[in-house]
Scaffold this motif. Structure first.
Motif, PDB file in Angstrom:
ATOM      1  N   SER A  95      35.733  36.800  40.130  1.00 31.60           N
ATOM      2  CA  SER A  95      35.388  37.684  39.009  1.00 31.60           C
ATOM      3  C   SER A  95      34.660  38.927  39.512  1.00 31.60           C
ATOM      4  CB  SER A  95      34.525  36.938  37.996  1.00 31.60           C
ATOM      5  OG  SER A  95      35.240  35.872  37.417  1.00 31.60           O
ATOM      6  N   ALA A  96      33.772  38.755  40.501  1.00 28.29           N
ATOM      7  CA  ALA A  96      33.060  39.905  41.062  1.00 28.29           C
ATOM      8  C   ALA A  96      34.025  40.855  41.770  1.00 28.29           C
ATOM      9  CB  ALA A  96      31.980  39.427  42.026  1.00 28.29           C
ATOM     10  N   VAL A  97      35.001  40.313  42.473  1.00 24.05           N
ATOM     11  CA  VAL A  97      35.999  41.160  43.140  1.00 24.05           C
ATOM     12  C   VAL A  97      36.868  41.874  42.112  1.00 24.05           C
ATOM     13  CG1 VAL A  97      37.983  41.147  44.693  1.00 24.05           C
ATOM     14  CG2 VAL A  97      36.000  39.736  45.213  1.00 24.05           C
ATOM     15  N   ASP A  98      37.201  41.194  41.028  1.00 26.01           N
ATOM     16  CA  ASP A  98      38.033  41.809  39.998  1.00 26.01           C
ATOM     17  C   ASP A  98      37.289  42.947  39.308  1.00 26.01           C
ATOM     18  OD1 ASP A  98      40.644  41.397  38.334  1.00 26.01           O
ATOM     19  OD2 ASP A  98      39.038  41.621  36.845  1.00 26.01           O
ATOM     20  N   VAL A  99      35.981  42.837  39.200  1.00 33.19           N
ATOM     21  CA  VAL A  99      35.205  43.931  38.610  1.00 33.19           C
ATOM     22  C   VAL A  99      35.328  45.191  39.462  1.00 33.19           C
ATOM     23  CG1 VAL A  99      32.862  44.703  38.089  1.00 33.19           C
ATOM     24  CG2 VAL A  99      33.609  42.431  37.370  1.00 33.19           C
ATOM     25  N   ARG A 100      35.345  45.028  40.779  1.00 31.71           N
ATOM     26  CA  ARG A 100      35.427  46.194  41.680  1.00 31.71           C
ATOM     27  C   ARG A 100      36.840  46.765  41.764  1.00 31.71           C
ATOM     28  NH1 ARG A 100      32.296  42.794  45.073  1.00 31.71           N
ATOM     29  NH2 ARG A 100      34.049  42.535  46.504  1.00 31.71           N
ATOM     30  N   TYR A 101      37.838  45.919  41.848  1.00 32.60           N
ATOM     31  CA  TYR A 101      39.193  46.382  42.147  1.00 32.60           C
ATOM     32  C   TYR A 101      40.210  46.057  41.063  1.00 32.60           C
ATOM     33  CZ  TYR A 101      37.016  46.389  46.754  1.00 32.60           C
ATOM     34  OH  TYR A 101      36.157  46.591  47.801  1.00 32.60           O
ATOM     35  N   GLY A 102      39.780  45.419  39.973  1.00 30.43           N
ATOM     36  CA  GLY A 102      40.746  45.035  38.949  1.00 30.43           C
ATOM     37  C   GLY A 102      41.442  46.209  38.300  1.00 30.43           C
ATOM     38  N   ALA A 103      40.694  47.275  38.020  1.00 29.00           N
ATOM     39  CA  ALA A 103      41.308  48.452  37.397  1.00 29.00           C
ATOM     40  C   ALA A 103      42.281  49.135  38.355  1.00 29.00           C
ATOM     41  CB  ALA A 103      40.220  49.421  36.949  1.00 29.00           C
ATOM     42  N   GLU A 104      41.918  49.204  39.621  1.00 34.86           N
ATOM     43  CA  GLU A 104      42.802  49.845  40.605  1.00 34.86           C
ATOM     44  C   GLU A 104      44.063  49.025  40.837  1.00 34.86           C
ATOM     45  OE1 GLU A 104      42.614  51.358  45.287  1.00 34.86           O
ATOM     46  OE2 GLU A 104      41.038  50.058  44.451  1.00 34.86           O
ATOM     47  N   LEU A 105      43.936  47.711  40.924  1.00 35.70           N
ATOM     48  CA  LEU A 105      45.074  46.836  41.189  1.00 35.70           C
ATOM     49  C   LEU A 105      45.762  46.350  39.923  1.00 35.70           C
ATOM     50  CD1 LEU A 105      43.475  44.672  44.038  1.00 35.70           C
ATOM     51  CD2 LEU A 105      44.861  46.747  44.249  1.00 35.70           C
ATOM     52  N   ARG A 106      45.226  46.716  38.772  1.00 38.95           N
ATOM     53  CA  ARG A 106      45.801  46.335  37.468  1.00 38.95           C
ATOM     54  C   ARG A 106      45.959  44.812  37.348  1.00 38.95           C
ATOM     55  NH1 ARG A 106      49.009  50.487  39.259  1.00 38.95           N
ATOM     56  NH2 ARG A 106      50.790  49.092  39.597  1.00 38.95           N
ATOM     57  N   THR A 107      44.905  44.110  37.735  1.00 40.27           N
ATOM     58  CA  THR A 107      44.916  42.641  37.687  1.00 40.27           C
ATOM     59  C   THR A 107      43.923  42.083  36.676  1.00 40.27           C
ATOM     60  OG1 THR A 107      43.289  42.592  39.487  1.00 40.27           O
ATOM     61  CG2 THR A 107      45.616  42.453  40.099  1.00 40.27           C
ATOM     62  N   SER A 108      43.186  42.938  36.009  1.00 40.44           N
ATOM     63  CA  SER A 108      42.120  42.450  35.131  1.00 40.44           C
ATOM     64  C   SER A 108      42.669  41.587  34.007  1.00 40.44           C
ATOM     65  CB  SER A 108      41.336  43.639  34.549  1.00 40.44           C
ATOM     66  OG  SER A 108      40.711  44.372  35.578  1.00 40.44           O
ATOM     67  N   GLU A 109      43.789  41.978  33.444  1.00 45.14           N
ATOM     68  CA  GLU A 109      44.346  41.216  32.323  1.00 45.14           C
ATOM     69  C   GLU A 109      44.823  39.838  32.782  1.00 45.14           C
ATOM     70  OE1 GLU A 109      47.803  41.699  28.862  1.00 45.14           O
ATOM     71  OE2 GLU A 109      47.367  43.334  30.279  1.00 45.14           O
ATOM     72  N   ARG A 110      45.514  39.812  33.908  1.00 46.92           N
ATOM     73  CA  ARG A 110      46.005  38.520  34.408  1.00 46.92           C
ATOM     74  C   ARG A 110      44.843  37.616  34.831  1.00 46.92           C
ATOM     75  NH1 ARG A 110      51.459  37.882  35.731  1.00 46.92           N
ATOM     76  NH2 ARG A 110      52.724  39.750  35.412  1.00 46.92           N
ATOM     77  N   TRP A 111      43.844  38.193  35.458  1.00 51.29           N
ATOM     78  CA  TRP A 111      42.712  37.371  35.862  1.00 51.29           C
ATOM     79  C   TRP A 111      41.946  36.861  34.637  1.00 51.29           C
ATOM     80  CZ3 TRP A 111      40.663  34.110  38.838  1.00 51.29           C
ATOM     81  CH2 TRP A 111      39.296  33.835  38.800  1.00 51.29           C
ATOM     82  N   ALA A 112      41.851  37.660  33.604  1.00 46.40           N
ATOM     83  CA  ALA A 112      41.185  37.191  32.388  1.00 46.40           C
ATOM     84  C   ALA A 112      41.913  35.992  31.795  1.00 46.40           C
ATOM     85  CB  ALA A 112      41.099  38.333  31.380  1.00 46.40           C
ATOM     86  N   GLY A 113      43.257  36.029  31.792  1.00 47.92           N
ATOM     87  CA  GLY A 113      44.017  34.882  31.289  1.00 47.92           C
ATOM     88  C   GLY A 113      43.833  33.649  32.143  1.00 47.92           C
ATOM     89  N   LEU A 114      43.860  33.813  33.472  1.00 52.01           N
ATOM     90  CA  LEU A 114      43.664  32.675  34.365  1.00 52.01           C
ATOM     91  C   LEU A 114      42.254  32.121  34.254  1.00 52.01           C
ATOM     92  CD1 LEU A 114      44.585  30.812  36.639  1.00 52.01           C
ATOM     93  CD2 LEU A 114      43.993  32.639  38.271  1.00 52.01           C
ATOM     94  N   HIS A 115      41.286  33.043  34.161  1.00 51.56           N
ATOM     95  CA  HIS A 115      39.897  32.601  34.025  1.00 51.56           C
ATOM     96  C   HIS A 115      39.719  31.765  32.756  1.00 51.56           C
ATOM     97  CE1 HIS A 115      35.356  33.840  34.128  1.00 51.56           C
ATOM     98  NE2 HIS A 115      35.549  32.545  34.343  1.00 51.56           N
TER      99      HIS A 115
END
Length: 442
Positions: A95-115
């Motif tokens: 989650s901490a890594v997604d906060v830093r790079y989620g917007a750049e890698l466009r993974t925030s939505e997928r990680w939110a679903g998995l989380h």
């Protein structure tokens, strides 16, 4: 006195100087275009390399989630309490890594679903092991989809270098699939052992499919790593990978052997083989990610060095152009100083005459002083009277020569030195000795 200004031997070509300056400035345009093109190309490649490094860091955090989730699935299917602490720690780090790079890698939505899916997992194992299998299988499928998203968004899947491409393909696709498949193979053996009444045909087909899901990605993983070692310039990649790769291959082969020859394999032995394969795969993933990050870091350093070279080349081009533009101007000024002629001297005026310099307007022209013999008879170097030109020498009237022919005159009879201004004269005609040395000529 007023002396005509000395004419310069060579007038400066102001038009030529201006053209040279304009030509020098015009050279900046293609230099600027080349710099802009090189800068954009370098900046694009540098951005891609930095994004790939961010993807590697994201993959590193997902590796911990994969190991914890596979362990939790095996425990839930076997009826044991899930290792919630390890899974919770791995989720927090990702989650901490997604906060830093989620917007750049466009993974925030997928990680939110998995989380959310991981948070919804039951704390206690379900009464039916098949229900635990189904829930955890859906969760691991979302995890593998997130791996694919990171590869695609970070640009790792389009990496231009052969060694780094094969490394990312191994660590972001084959290895996660092989680890998840190894856990599912072990879970299949547990489900087959707990099935009442037994169904050898069903058990054999399920184990065959699960075993193929393990061996296929493992074979692709080995092929990718061998290709990376063969096509790399790194001196450490081969030695670091081959030893780990051999251990992982042996662990996977042992796991496959335990489920190949028996319709109902021993779940304890299969679980131990699964743990060995998972441990070997975790160590291999750590080495692959470290080597991949080293390769990308070297690429970033090289691109940064190219950027410095591009900037230095632009600065040098600007300095050369400025020097080319300044040299004609400096040369013209140096020539004017060497001739000692002030700016504008010697240039024609509206009346067609050239300007003159006097004591008030500037220094006299350089050169040797005029000799008195070069002036007309009777003219001196004394200053002119105020308000006009110097007077012409006085012309004496002709008088006859008493010693000879009346028509003959003395060579000195026509011109006499004028009386200096301000001196009084005693007579209009000064006495002089008689010509030809005759005393009675007086």
């Amino acid at each position: 006195m007023t002396v005509p200004a000395q004419r310069s031997r060579r007038e400066p070509n102001r038009t030529g100087t201006a053209l040279r300056v304009l030509l020098a400035v015009a050279l900046l345009l293609p230099a600027g275009v080349l710099f802009s093109s090189a800068w954009r190309s370098n900046d694009d490649r540098l951005t891609v390399a930095e994004r790939e490094r961010h993807g590697v860091e994201y993959l590193r955090s997902l590796g911990q989630v994969t190991l914890a989730l596979v362990d939790a699935q095996s425990g839930a299917v076997a009826g044991r309490a899930a290792a919630a602490a390890a899974l919770r720690t791995a989720v927090e780090e990702t989650s901490a890594v997604d906060v830093r790079y989620g917007a750049e890698l466009r993974t925030s939505e997928r990680w939110a679903g998995l989380h959310a899916k991981i948070e919804a997992l039951p704390d206690r194992p379900p009464a039916n092991p098949q229900d635990a299998w189904t829930v955890y299988t859906e969760t691991t499928d979302l995890l593998l989809a997130l791996y694919a998203k990171v590869r695609e968004s970070s640009g790792l899947i389009r990496d231009p270098e052969s060694d780094s491409y094969h490394l990312q393909d191994a660590v972001a696709e084959e290895l996660p699939e092989a680890l998840v498949a190894a856990g599912r193979l072990a879970d299949r053996s547990v489900l087959a052992a707990g099935r009442s009444g037994g169904d050898p045909l069903r058990t054999a087909s399920e184990l065959a499919l699960a075993r193929s899901a393990v061996l296929g990605p493992a074979a692709d993983l080995v092929e990718n790593l061998r290709s990376a070692v063969e096509n790399t310039a790194s001196r450490t990649l081969g030695g670091n990978l081959l030893s780990r790769l051999d251990g992982y291959q042996r662990a996977v082969e042992d796991l496959a052997a335990l489920t190949r020859d028996s319709a109902a394999p021993n779940p304890i032995q299969v679980g131990a083989a699964r743990a060995s394969a998972q441990l070997a795969g975790s160590g291999l993933a750590t080495i692959i990610l470290a080597e991949l990050d080293i390769l990308l870091g070297e690429r970033v350093d090289g691109l940064t060095g190219e950027r410095r070279i591009v900037v230095g080349a632009l600065v040098l081009a600007v300095l050369l152009v400025l020097a080319l533009a300044a040299l004609p101007v400096l040369a013209a000024r140096a020539a004017d100083r060497g001739r000692g002629t002030p700016a504008g001297a010697g240039e024609p005026t509206t009346d067609g005459l050239r300007r003159t310099v006097d004591a008030e307007s500037g220094p006299p022209p350089t050169g040797p002083p005029l000799a008195e013999s070069a002036l007309p008879v009777g003219a001196t170097l004394a200053g002119p009277p105020a308000g006009g030109l110097p007077p012409l020498p006085e012309r004496r009237p002709r008088r006859p020569d008493p010693a000879g022919d009346p028509g003959r005159r003395s060579p000195l009879a026509d011109w006499q030195d004028p009386v200096p201004a301000g001196q009084a004269t005693q007579s209009a005609v000064p006495e002089r000795p008689a010509p030809w040395g005759r005393p009675d000529a007086r």
